[in-house]
Design a protein around this motif. Sequence first.
Motif, PDB file in Angstrom:
ATOM      1  N   LEU A  53       1.343  -1.355   0.108  1.00 22.29           N
ATOM      2  CA  LEU A  53       0.036  -0.222  -0.259  1.00 22.29           C
ATOM      3  C   LEU A  53       0.776   1.058  -0.155  1.00 22.29           C
ATOM      4  N   CYS A  60      -7.123  -2.360   0.000  1.00 26.56           N
ATOM      5  CA  CYS A  60      -7.057  -3.617   0.050  1.00 26.56           C
ATOM      6  C   CYS A  60      -7.874  -4.841   0.577  1.00 26.56           C
ATOM      7  N   SER A  61      -8.546  -6.130   0.004  1.00 31.27           N
ATOM      8  CA  SER A  61      -9.543  -6.835   0.478  1.00 31.27           C
ATOM      9  C   SER A  61      -8.854  -7.836   0.038  1.00 31.27           C
ATOM     10  N   MET A  80       1.083  -7.759   3.714  1.00 25.21           N
ATOM     11  CA  MET A  80       1.261  -6.649   3.549  1.00 25.21           C
ATOM     12  C   MET A  80       1.089  -5.784   4.069  1.00 25.21           C
ATOM     13  N   HIS A  82       1.947  -1.728   4.555  1.00 24.77           N
ATOM     14  CA  HIS A  82       1.629  -0.699   5.012  1.00 24.77           C
ATOM     15  C   HIS A  82       2.604   0.672   4.698  1.00 24.77           C
ATOM     16  N   CYS A  87      -4.970   4.130   4.920  1.00 21.87           N
ATOM     17  CA  CYS A  87      -4.680   3.123   4.162  1.00 21.87           C
ATOM     18  C   CYS A  87      -5.461   1.427   5.256  1.00 21.87           C
ATOM     19  N   SER A  89      -6.983  -2.679   5.231  1.00 21.56           N
ATOM     20  CA  SER A  89      -6.632  -3.475   4.083  1.00 21.56           C
ATOM     21  C   SER A  89      -7.794  -4.836   5.708  1.00 21.56           C
ATOM     22  N   GLN A  91      -8.227  -8.643   5.608  1.00 19.26           N
ATOM     23  CA  GLN A  91      -8.011 -10.106   5.069  1.00 19.26           C
ATOM     24  C   GLN A  91      -9.509 -11.475   5.950  1.00 19.26           C
ATOM     25  N   ALA A 120      -5.643  -1.975   9.625  1.00 18.03           N
ATOM     26  CA  ALA A 120      -6.040  -2.944   8.785  1.00 18.03           C
ATOM     27  C   ALA A 120      -5.689  -4.742   9.770  1.00 18.03           C
TER      28      ALA A 120
END
Lengths: 210, 249
Positions: A53, A60-61, A80, A82, A87, A89, A91, A120
């Motif tokens: 990112l 983001c997924s 992942m 960052h 940002c 994310s 998951q 996150a």
Amino acid sequence: MKKNSMKADKFCYIQSSNESQNLCFNLQEGESLQLTFIVLGDVKVNNHIIINLDGENAACSLRGLWLINGDADVNFDVKMNHHVANCTSDQLFKGIANDRAKSNFFGLINVSTDAQKSDARQQCHNLLLSDDARAYAKPQLEIYADDVICTHGATVGRLNDDELFYMRSRGISLDEAKKIQLKVFAAAPLDFVTKDTASHLEDWINAISL
Amino acid sequence: MLKITNLHAKIGDKEILKGINLCVKAGEIHAIMGPNGAGKSTLAATLAGRDNLEVTSGSIIFQGEDILSLSPEERSWKGIFLGFQYPVDIPGLSNAAFMKAAINEHRQQQGLEPLSAASFLKMVKEKMAFVEMDSSFSSRAVNVGFSGGEKKRNEVFQMAMLDPRLAILDESDSGLDVDALRIVGTGVSKLHHPDNAAIVITHYQRLLDYIVPDFIHVLYKGRIIKTAGKELAMEIEERGYDWIINEEE
Ligand SMILES: Nc1ncnc2c1ncn2[C@@H]1O[C@H](COP(=O)(O)OP(=O)(O)O)[C@@H](O)[C@H]1O
Ligand SMILES: [Mg+2]
């Protein structure tokens, strides 16, 4: 390693042979990405996924679902990163393993010093249908910024007897009650896939011999 | 309808039911009372076919057939219904989908086609109204986030959907406020008719004001130690169980 760059994108990888995915995505400012991985059957798969990112407000997924059996050996290695502020994310990975199938999930979330206000999240949940099936989930957090939201969770479980008995006491047969549990379990990571893919997976679950 | 003879059951190594005898005829309502840990829920679970307990001797004859070897679902198809003391929540499965699966398996057993979506919805609406549940409960996950009273009403809703021959209601009244008690009580009593029967497990007289039992049994340490008419409930409410236990010992 493939390198991609995009504005807003959505990909679904269905893996039902011994073919692995090595992916690296760099997200610039405001870009978003949704990736879904579906792994099916008696396969050997090693997926390496790196997400950077790099621009603010990137999102983001990641979704993953594995329905594996036989001697399947499924490995997910997710990084992942960052790198900048603001940002997000999230998951969600879920696995159902039968026979001697095994899965390894390794998920690293790295939040750099400058990546304040990062959000996150990471979840990995597994359901084992046989005594010999195995699931390992190892989340790892490296957080160097202080103003962040970071959550993770991992579980390994089996079919729930209380739920099964409750359903059966209403006349739902054991086989059907188990399939209902599997479908309910598998539903969450499928929020980005097409109706066709979802119904294909339902057929797949219906065909699992328990 | 139901004849339980000298029933012994254990969980693990522990014997919980130690020789239960009980006979229930069509049209009757039996109440089972008794202190905590007496084995009431275990008896209910044994009737419904829970497999974590083992019947070591005795028999359960339901409508002329020994049901001990039948699975929980087969017992349900034959008309046995258990209202759970602790209804189970099933995240991700809607109440409607749950009942649809149940109703259609019952119909399949009777050689009937699945219900059409329209008739099913109509039925759900009607039975939800019967227990004064908002129809939004049909799309909510089974018992997830339901209050104690809503869970017990949901049990009566399921009972109304399945129309059993024998309903075993395990503490359907515990944890209910006055309104929920009225709804559960009148609901169960309206579902009662001469062709079915109910076994009502309770600690309180108050539920029996709605569902008037023909017999009251007191279960203690895995045995029925006293059977009497409905007036016994009042006496238990006033005097507790000790005098009955002392009488027995
Ligand atoms: N799953 C279980 N494992 C071990 N013991 C149990 C289990 N369920 C119930 N028991 C025991 O069986 C006895 C009877 O319990 P229960 O049938 O729930 O009583 P009641 O419903 O009358 O309060 C208690 O001593 C309880 O601790
Ligand atoms: Mg109990």
